[in-house]
Enzyme design. Structure first.
Site, mmCIF file in Angstrom:
data_model
loop_
_atom_site.group_PDB
_atom_site.id
_atom_site.type_symbol
_atom_site.label_atom_id
_atom_site.label_comp_id
_atom_site.label_asym_id
_atom_site.label_seq_id
_atom_site.Cartn_x
_atom_site.Cartn_y
_atom_site.Cartn_z
ATOM 1 C CG ASP A 1 -43.264 97.810 3.989
ATOM 2 O OD1 ASP A 1 -43.868 98.334 4.942
ATOM 3 O OD2 ASP A 1 -42.559 98.443 3.183
ATOM 4 C CB THR B 1 -48.164 98.504 6.889
ATOM 5 O OG1 THR B 1 -47.881 99.891 6.717
ATOM 6 C CG2 THR B 1 -49.569 98.358 7.446
ATOM 7 N N GLY B 2 -46.365 99.802 9.037
ATOM 8 C CA GLY B 2 -46.341 100.743 10.140
ATOM 9 C C GLY B 2 -47.555 101.650 10.138
ATOM 10 C CE LYS C 1 -43.667 97.192 9.012
ATOM 11 N NZ LYS C 1 -43.422 97.426 7.579
ATOM 12 C CG ASP D 1 -39.090 99.862 1.650
ATOM 13 O OD1 ASP D 1 -38.752 101.044 1.498
ATOM 14 O OD2 ASP D 1 -40.066 99.524 2.343
#
Length: 283
Positions: free
Chosen positions: A18, A52-53, A209, A232
């Protein structure tokens, strides 16, 4: 390529990482320790994948800093909605998108919530369904190195680019109220996650994800047991559960730590480098 998980030896081939709160420190920078260890792992044959977003514009500069030079690199963006292959340039390999009816539905829910904005990710475009760009939206767009563009529903209806995901942006107390009222209703049609206090994200149904990671693993013929994931936040939960070996950051929420096999240092202490060095490179 061996590491130990709760007394069992496993093989690790792919490391999914991430970005915000994980690879990046609180200043949105990659600690030099992370870069050095990631490069060492890549040279040793491990496939490094950013998961990742963030949209593409928010990943490109950081990917360059990592200096990964394999013939074929990959990145999972937009919370699993898009899988990109990277060599000399970025190419969209697979994707999942929100259709116009879905976007229209999301926008209609904002009636009575004028202080909340609905933003959309469409390829490299950061769009906001509003007449003007609010300070909060402008700030969030700046974090991914772009500027928000105002659009109307008719623009979205006739757009040539797919809309990967949507985000409701607002002050935390108002977003709390909005989420409490609509989360269950939205869950019937979409995947949702509160990734940050001011962001409530919406993806196509069943897309996370984890689904992006599974698609890439299938393409590379890598078993889930050969994957290490580091994260996280709540939008990392499914990814951590899907990996054979999962690591939570020291700054992660209690829920994320509880779901992971191990906990490393915080993002401000180069926890990614600590985890890879200890559990993958055996240093």
């Amino acid at each position: 390529m061996e590491c130990f998980r709760k007394g069992y030896m496993i093989m690790v081939k792919l490391i999914a990482i991430d970005m915000d709160g994980t690879l990046l420190n609180s200043q949105k920078e990659i600690p030099q320790e992370n870069i050095a260890v990631i490069q060492e792992a890549a040279r040793s044959g491990y496939k490094i994948v950013l998961c990742t977003g963030r949209m593409q514009t928010g990943v490109e500069p950081y990917f360059e800093q990592l200096g990964l030079v394999a013939e074929q690199e990959y990145a999972i963006l937009n919370n699993g909605c898009s899988l990109h292959t990277i060599n000399r340039d970025w190419q969209l390999l697979t994707y999942h998108d929100l259709n116009f009816n879905g976007v229209s539905y999301l926008y209609d829910l904002l009636e009575g919530y004028p202080e909340i904005d609905l933003t959309l990710t469409a390829d490299r475009d950061y769009l906001v369904l509003a007449d003007q760009v609010s300070e909060l939206v402008a700030y969030d767009a700046s974090l991914v190195f772009t500027q928000a563009q105002t659009v109307g529903l008719n623009d979205v209806k006739h757009a040539a680019k797919p809309v990967f995901q949507a985000m409701y942006l607002g002050e935390s107390d108002r977003l709390d109220a909005f989420q409490q009222k609509f989360e269950c209703k939205l869950a019937e049609k979409f995947t949702t996650v509160r990734s940050q206090p001011y962001i409530f994200e919406v993806m196509p149904q069943s897309i996370t994800k984890a689904t992006g990671l599974k698609e890439l693993a299938q393409k590379l013929r890598i078993s889930r047991t050969d994957i290490m994931a580091i994260g996280d936040a709540l939008n990392d939960l499914e990814m951590l559960k899907a990996a054979g070996f999962s690591v939570a950051m020291g700054n992660a929420s209690p829920e994320v730590k509880a779901a992971a096999d191990l906990v490393t240092g915080s993002n401000d202490d180069a926890g990614v480098a600590q985890a890879i060095a200890k559990y993958v490179l055996n240093k």
